[in-house]
Write a protein that holds these residues in place. Structure first.
Motif: not given
Ligand SMILES: Nc1ncnc2c1ncn2[C@@H]1O[C@H](COP(=O)(O)OP(=O)(O)OP(=O)(O)O)[C@@H](O)[C@H]1O
Length: 572
Positions: A450-456, A508-519, A158-165
């Motif tokens: 700048v990159v969109v990381v979440r959207a509502k 990727t994930t949702r919380d009510g009207r807030l959506v996390e997106v692949d950056p 999914l390209g979500h590794m995020r180990v900070g390298v």
């Protein structure tokens, strides 16, 4: 090498925030990797392709979930629940392998080679049934994975590794693993990376031939080089003073378009963007213009591709089209010839990086002479779908007599360009670097990319649209994105509708009207000022950000950096 060994590397990387420790973990893995080194340089960052290779796996989270369910037999609602709780499908996959009830195939071992090659293969599936084949292939990997292995296979897919390298960690790790790790070794690795853009090539060369072999790595045709970037001049006087060598500064229009690197090798012409993406197919008119104009057999040029209105393209006083218009051409995959007539372009070449031999270490003034020598004549012709080709007009001034440069600055702005470039005539070409020897002068507070990381979803009239976009800059140190504010104005309904569709496909994930997106989506925004803030993890908030456009030519790692936001904040 077994995948379990790599899992251990990921675990160690996730458990430290120290860049030095990360470097040492990665260096150790590289030193022990043997034949897998070329795979590890991308895999330790959770990637599968080097930066210049823009292939994508075409794996959505829905498809990955299906693969996990097929492989493990775990109940869908329970896997979804784990996913919702942790926000990480990788964790949910680990749970599914552990609790799924399907027998893991202990007889098989998941090797690094199998994970890497198996996932890479997903990018090649095309046409009917390709989604099903992707599910099967991914399920095949998960079915022989331990829970921990499954976690990282899914994150990589999914390209979500995020180990900070970040790239800096890879560079330093190569210097530690195969050279003496000192500053000179790091510089040697960095230089080799800038000309090759490929850590696999750099790491293997350092391992097999040491520092000498690294120094021999050079520019190669059809392998794009990172573009040299500019710093901002606060005023003409300051810019002239900073860019001067022996009392002389070169000055040119800062054309408003897309950076383009043109590679010519015999009959073959290829075009690359600043993201190193190959856009040759989208610009057949530029290819024809190059074929007509260029006399050098082999060459690499740097320039700016500018779109002009069709009515003005053939005259002396052309009107540039806005960036969004021009970027339609970059995205276009069909009807490219028709689009090339709707949005005709001129390539303004300003540098020559190679003409049979590398010119990176030559002074800018000499490189410009080589540029001129590479063409017979450059007559723009616009009939017959041929684009214009021009060499950027360049001149030199002394900082003590800035008037001619001031006049050209005015002229550039009047003609709809962005401003002025100020160039140190002695400067070598430093790929990928913002160096004080190349400066840009523009009238406004500089916009940020700048990159969109979440959207509502908005309230009221635009309630069907993702009208509130959380923006992030790129922290190059840790390879992480850090939020810098929330955007809610500046777009038309049509622009927002297009953005909503695009972001929904990246959800990727949702919380009510807030959506996390692949950056993935990079926006250009203007703003009133940068404030310090505890609300966002960058420590800053943009005040009154306004949408200017989508930067199709940039990826998340090309977004403006935290370092840049720091310095803009300080400069206010
Ligand atoms: N004559 C020129 N010489 C060099 N670069 C030029 C010239 N004309 C236009 N440009 C463009 O200006 C850019 C220089 O600014 P910089 O390196 O900061 O790029 P950027 O981050 O895209 O910034 P900006 O948004 O200001 O273009 C180059 O990337 C190139 O695309």
């Amino acid at each position: 090498m077994e995948h379990t060994a790599l899992v251990d590397v990921y675990d160690r990387l996730s458990s430290t925030s120290s860049n030095n420790e990360k470097r040492d973990v990665v260096a150790e893995a590289f030193a022990e990797s043997d034949a897998h080194l070329w795979r590890l340089v991308v895999l330790v960052r959770g990637r599968l392709f080097p930066a210049h290779d823009r292939r994508e796996l075409g794996v959505s989270s829905r498809l990955t979930l299906e693969a996990v369910l097929t492989a493990t037999g775990a109940p869908e609602d329970e896997v979804r629940e784990r996913w919702r709780q942790t926000g990480d499908l990788g964790d949910a996959a680990a749970w599914a392998v552990e609790n799924g009830g399907q027998q893991t195939l202990f007889s098989e071992t998941l090797t690094v080679g199998r994970v890497h090659d198996g996932l890479r293969e997903l990018a090649d599936f095309e046409g009917d049934g390709s989604q099903g084949r992707r599910v099967d292939a991914l399920a095949g990997l998960v079915s022989v994975a331990t829970p921990d292995e499954a976690r990282y296979v899914v994150r990589t897919a999914l390209g979500h590794m995020r180990v900070g390298v970040g790239e800096g960690t890879i560079r330093d790790a190569i210097a530690v693993a195969f050279l003496d790790g000192g500053d000179d070794a790091v510089s040697a690795v960095e230089r080799a990376y800038q000309v090759t853009n490929d850590f696999a090539v750099v790491a293997e060369t350092a391992r097999d031939g040491g520092r000498d072999a690294l120094a021999e790595l050079d520019v190669e045709l059809f392998r794009p080089i990172q573009s040299m970037l500019a710093e901002k001049a606060e005023s003409l006087a300051e810019g002239l003073a900073d860019a001067a060598a022996d009392g002389r500064v070169r000055y040119e229009y800062k054309y408003d378009g897309i950076r383009i690197q043109v590679h010519v090798g015999g009959d073959d012409v290829r075009l690359f963007t600043r993201r190193l993406e190959d856009v040759t197919a989208q610009f057949p008119d530029v290819v024809r213009a190059m074929e007509r104009g260029v006399t050098a057999e082999n060459a690499i040029f740097d320039g700016e591709l500018v779109g002009y209105t069709p009515e003005t393209i053939a005259g002396d006083d052309r009107t540039p089209v806005v960036f969004q218009e021009l970027s339609r051409r970059v995205k276009r995959e069909s009807d490219v010839e028709a689009t090339s007539r709707e949005i005709p372009v001129v390539v303004h070449l300003f540098d020559c990086l190679y003409d049979g031999e590398t010119l990176l270490d030559d002074p800018a003034a000499e490189r410009y002479e080589r540029l001129v020598a590479a063409f017979d004549s450059v007559e723009p012709e616009f009939d017959d779908g041929v684009a214009g080709l021009e060499l950027a007009t360049t001149a030199t001034v002394s900082p003590d007599d800035p008037d001619p440069a001031a006049a050209l600055y005015e002229e550039a702005l009047e003609r709809g360009h962005e401003g002025l470039m100020l160039k140190n005539p002695d400067a070598t070409y430093q790929p990928g670097r913002r160096v004080g020897r190349l400066l840009k002068l523009k009238p406004t507070m500089e916009p940020l990319d700048v990159v969109v990381v979440r959207a509502k979803y908005s309230e009221g009239r635009r309630s069907e649209l993702l009208g509130r976009l959380y923006l992030a800059c790129y922290d190059a140190q840790s390879d992480e994105l850090r939020e810098v504010g929330r955007l809610s104005t500046g777009y038309t309904d049509d622009e927002l509708r297009a953005l909503t569709d695009r972001l929904e496909s990246l959800a990727t994930t949702r919380d009510g009207r807030l959506v996390e997106v692949d950056p993935e989506v990079v926006l250009e925004v203007e703003y009133e000022e940068i404030q310090s803030s505890t609300e966002y993890d960058s420590g800053y908030a943009l005040r009154f950000p306004r949408f200017l456009g989508v930067r199709e030519d940039l990826g998340p790692a090309d977004a403006d950096t935290l370092e840049r936001v720091d310095s803009l904040f300080d400069a206010q």
